[in-house]
Design a protein around this motif. Structure first.
Motif, PDB file in Angstrom:
ATOM      1  N   UNK A 190       0.896  -1.514   0.262  1.00 22.27           N
ATOM      2  CA  UNK A 190       0.179  -0.046   0.157  1.00 22.27           C
ATOM      3  C   UNK A 190       1.017   1.247   0.156  1.00 22.27           C
ATOM      4  N   UNK A 191       0.227   2.892  -0.173  1.00 18.68           N
ATOM      5  CA  UNK A 191       0.904   3.726  -0.462  1.00 18.68           C
ATOM      6  C   UNK A 191       1.297   4.408   1.241  1.00 18.68           C
ATOM      7  N   UNK A 192       0.892   3.869   1.994  1.00 17.17           N
ATOM      8  CA  UNK A 192       0.871   3.781   3.527  1.00 17.17           C
ATOM      9  C   UNK A 192       2.560   3.441   4.089  1.00 17.17           C
ATOM     10  N   UNK A 193       3.092   3.871   3.857  1.00 13.52           N
ATOM     11  CA  UNK A 193       4.689   3.621   4.722  1.00 13.52           C
ATOM     12  C   UNK A 193       5.139   3.263   6.058  1.00 13.52           C
ATOM     13  N   UNK A 194       3.506   3.474   6.374  1.00 16.17           N
ATOM     14  CA  UNK A 194       4.251   3.830   7.773  1.00 16.17           C
ATOM     15  C   UNK A 194       4.380   2.344   8.471  1.00 16.17           C
ATOM     16  N   UNK A 195       3.909   0.594   8.318  1.00 13.31           N
ATOM     17  CA  UNK A 195       3.851  -0.064   9.098  1.00 13.31           C
ATOM     18  C   UNK A 195       5.725  -0.722   8.580  1.00 13.31           C
ATOM     19  N   UNK A 196       6.357  -0.286   7.338  1.00 10.95           N
ATOM     20  CA  UNK A 196       7.184  -0.212   6.521  1.00 10.95           C
ATOM     21  C   UNK A 196       8.626   0.221   6.930  1.00 10.95           C
ATOM     22  N   UNK A 197       8.399   1.218   7.109  1.00  9.37           N
ATOM     23  CA  UNK A 197       9.575   2.042   8.438  1.00  9.37           C
ATOM     24  C   UNK A 197       8.991   1.442   9.571  1.00  9.37           C
ATOM     25  N   UNK A 198       8.498   1.471  10.474  1.00  7.99           N
ATOM     26  CA  UNK A 198       8.420   0.927  11.809  1.00  7.99           C
ATOM     27  C   UNK A 198       8.771  -0.237  11.411  1.00  7.99           C
ATOM     28  N   UNK A 199       9.102  -1.482  10.966  1.00  5.44           N
ATOM     29  CA  UNK A 199      10.022  -2.924  10.882  1.00  5.44           C
ATOM     30  C   UNK A 199      10.558  -2.652   9.827  1.00  5.44           C
TER      31      UNK A 199
END
Length: 82
Positions: free
Chosen positions: A19-28
Motif C-alpha cells: 500500500x501507499x502508506x509506508x508507516x508499517x514498513x518504516x517501523x518494521x
C-alpha cells in the motif's frame, strides 16, 4: 551486498507492504535493524549487513519518530520486541 548498499538511493519495493502508506514498513525496518544488530553483536560478528535496514528506515521514517524511538530505547521503554 556492499555494492547494493553503496548504490542505495531510496527504499526498494517491499511486497510485504504494497500500500501507499509506508508507516508499517518504516517501523518494521527499524525493528529489523535493531534485531539484526543485537543478534550479530551477541555472536561477536560484524554488523555491516544490518546497514541495509538502517538506510531503509532512515529514508522512510520521519526523523522525529526515529529520535523518539531512540530515546525510548535508551530509557528502556520502547514498546517493540527486539
Amino acid at each position: 551486498m556492499e555494492d547494493k548498499i553503496k548504490n542505495y538511493r531510496t527504499a526498494p519495493f517491499d511486497a510485504r507492504f504494497p500500500n501507499t502508506n509506508q508507516t508499517r514498513n518504516c517501523y518494521q525496518n527499524y525493528l529489523d535493524f535493531h534485531r539484526c544488530s543485537k543478534a550479530l553483536s551477541a555472536k561477536d560478528q560484524d554488523t555491516a549487513p544490518c546497514d541495509w535496514y538502517r538506510r531503509v528506515y532512515k529514508s522512510l521514517c520521519p526523523i522525529s519518530w526515529v529520535q523518539k524511538w531512540d530515546d525510548q530505547m535508551e530509557a528502556g521503554s520502547f514498546a517493540g520486541r527486539i
